[in-house]
Design an enzyme around this catalytic site. Sequence first.
Site, PDB file in Angstrom:
ATOM      1  N   ASP A 112      34.159 -10.461   6.262  1.00 10.15           N
ATOM      2  CA  ASP A 112      34.323  -9.300   5.629  1.00 10.15           C
ATOM      3  C   ASP A 112      33.060  -8.603   5.901  1.00 10.15           C
ATOM      4  O   ASP A 112      32.580  -8.005   4.929  1.00 10.15           O
ATOM      5  CB  ASP A 112      34.793  -9.416   4.078  1.00 10.15           C
ATOM      6  CG  ASP A 112      35.150  -8.176   3.518  1.00 10.15           C
ATOM      7  OD1 ASP A 112      35.590  -7.180   4.519  1.00 10.15           O
ATOM      8  OD2 ASP A 112      35.202  -8.123   2.283  1.00 10.15           O
ATOM      9  N   VAL A 161      29.044  -5.485 -12.371  1.00  7.46           N
ATOM     10  CA  VAL A 161      27.832  -6.154 -12.010  1.00  7.46           C
ATOM     11  C   VAL A 161      26.643  -5.712 -12.756  1.00  7.46           C
ATOM     12  O   VAL A 161      26.404  -4.436 -13.018  1.00  7.46           O
ATOM     13  CB  VAL A 161      27.541  -5.942 -10.605  1.00  7.46           C
ATOM     14  CG1 VAL A 161      26.430  -6.780 -10.029  1.00  7.46           C
ATOM     15  CG2 VAL A 161      28.875  -6.364  -9.834  1.00  7.46           C
ATOM     16  N   GLY A 199      36.087  -6.317 -12.957  1.00  5.11           N
ATOM     17  CA  GLY A 199      34.613  -6.830 -13.528  1.00  5.11           C
ATOM     18  C   GLY A 199      33.529  -5.871 -13.303  1.00  5.11           C
ATOM     19  O   GLY A 199      33.523  -4.625 -12.843  1.00  5.11           O
ATOM     20  N   GLY A 222      34.218  -2.409 -11.250  1.00  4.24           N
ATOM     21  CA  GLY A 222      35.425  -2.217 -10.650  1.00  4.24           C
ATOM     22  C   GLY A 222      36.410  -2.589 -11.517  1.00  4.24           C
ATOM     23  O   GLY A 222      36.405  -2.823 -12.772  1.00  4.24           O
ATOM     24  N   ILE A 234      24.836  -2.281 -12.438  1.00  2.00           N
ATOM     25  CA  ILE A 234      24.833  -1.720 -11.161  1.00  2.00           C
ATOM     26  C   ILE A 234      26.017  -1.065 -10.412  1.00  2.00           C
ATOM     27  O   ILE A 234      25.922  -0.015  -9.918  1.00  2.00           O
ATOM     28  CB  ILE A 234      24.551  -2.923 -10.131  1.00  2.00           C
ATOM     29  CG1 ILE A 234      22.851  -3.598 -10.644  1.00  2.00           C
ATOM     30  CG2 ILE A 234      24.352  -2.517  -8.648  1.00  2.00           C
ATOM     31  CD1 ILE A 234      22.635  -4.787 -10.047  1.00  2.00           C
ATOM     32  N   GLY A 235      27.175  -1.858 -10.879  1.00  2.00           N
ATOM     33  CA  GLY A 235      28.577  -1.117 -10.351  1.00  2.00           C
ATOM     34  C   GLY A 235      29.682  -1.902 -11.331  1.00  2.00           C
ATOM     35  O   GLY A 235      29.287  -2.741 -11.960  1.00  2.00           O
ATOM     36  N   LYS A 293      27.580 -11.096 -11.727  1.00  2.00           N
ATOM     37  CA  LYS A 293      28.734 -10.438 -11.834  1.00  2.00           C
ATOM     38  C   LYS A 293      29.462 -11.172 -12.924  1.00  2.00           C
ATOM     39  O   LYS A 293      29.703 -12.352 -12.960  1.00  2.00           O
ATOM     40  CB  LYS A 293      29.627 -10.811 -10.484  1.00  2.00           C
ATOM     41  CG  LYS A 293      29.001 -10.093  -9.396  1.00  2.00           C
ATOM     42  CD  LYS A 293      30.181 -10.478  -8.147  1.00  2.00           C
ATOM     43  CE  LYS A 293      30.001  -9.450  -7.067  1.00  2.00           C
ATOM     44  NZ  LYS A 293      30.639  -9.938  -5.788  1.00  2.00           N
TER      45      LYS A 293
END
Length: 348
Positions: A181, A78, A76, A73, A70-71, A93
């Site tokens: 946030d 996802v 880590g 960074g 999914i994504g 995650k």
Amino acid sequence: MTPLQPPPAAGSAANRAVRPRRRPGLTLPLPQRDPSLAVPLPLPPSSAPPTYPSSVAQLDYSELERVSRIGSGAGGTVYKVLHRPTGKIYALKVIYGNHEDAVRNQMRREIQILGDVDNPNVVRCHNLIDHNGEIQVLLEYMDKGSLEGTHIPHEPSLSDLARQILCGLYYLHKRKIVHRDIKPSNLLINSRGIVKIADFGVSRVLAQTMDPCNSSVGTIAYMSPERINTDLNHGRYDGYAGDIWSSGVSILEFYLGKFPFAVGKGDWASLMCAICMSQPPEAPPSSSREFRDFIACCLQRDPSKRWTASQLLKHPFITLHAPQARGSNQVHQSHQLLPPARPHFSSA
């Protein structure tokens, strides 16, 4: 614009003593994340055993099949994962790095708290898996990703989105949980048009891993004035009022199709000055009176004058467009809330 008077409530701003004038000074600290803000709620005793939904409590890591990424960074990745025995889809995650036992225990305790959160407008945190030294968090999967970059000029659709955000915040605030946030990238949606609040920040490690916009600069863009400049409000920070400010900025951004402050998110010094010293942004004159007032109720510089989630749910902008107000035969166009098709970096 001066907002309408909120519904009467004990301890409202009208009943509070007049505060002295604010100090004129503005401090501009470097945009570094405060670790104390990563855990916005009291933790249970460390000896308390984790409690997870029975459907996933005994889940075996070997039963998870990674479907797609999914994504990702620096910290880590996802994944969309399939639980083969049940056929259910989750988001997983995977957090890189070696973590001390104290950090792992902290994560487990926070997962225990978030595992008890059960609301239609809050992303469910199901489990924490410690596999081969990696911290992995199993989350509810939202198939349409985040609302970042979404333009919603249609007020009934925006009202529905705002109502769902406020329902989630009302539930969290009632349970003494502050998000800290709220921003478009932390608001997720599924194909049924259901909007959910995500990414509380399960430990400061989890809070900084996935979202490339979750840097201190990106987060500052949605911070309230009194959180950036501690001289305001006599150094007192009301996390609940801070969540309302962040929600108001996000909702106005959805309506405008752009960030509502005149400066860019990347120029953190100018951005902090704009948030702390300029007048709060307003909805344009072309929008309805109800929407303009709704935004004004969210974006009051004085946190004691901001409406609460409970009060905002009773605001005309919300009630006029509520499903029951439109009539049972009128179907809401929830597809108008869906973001454009694009890769996303959502956490759940």
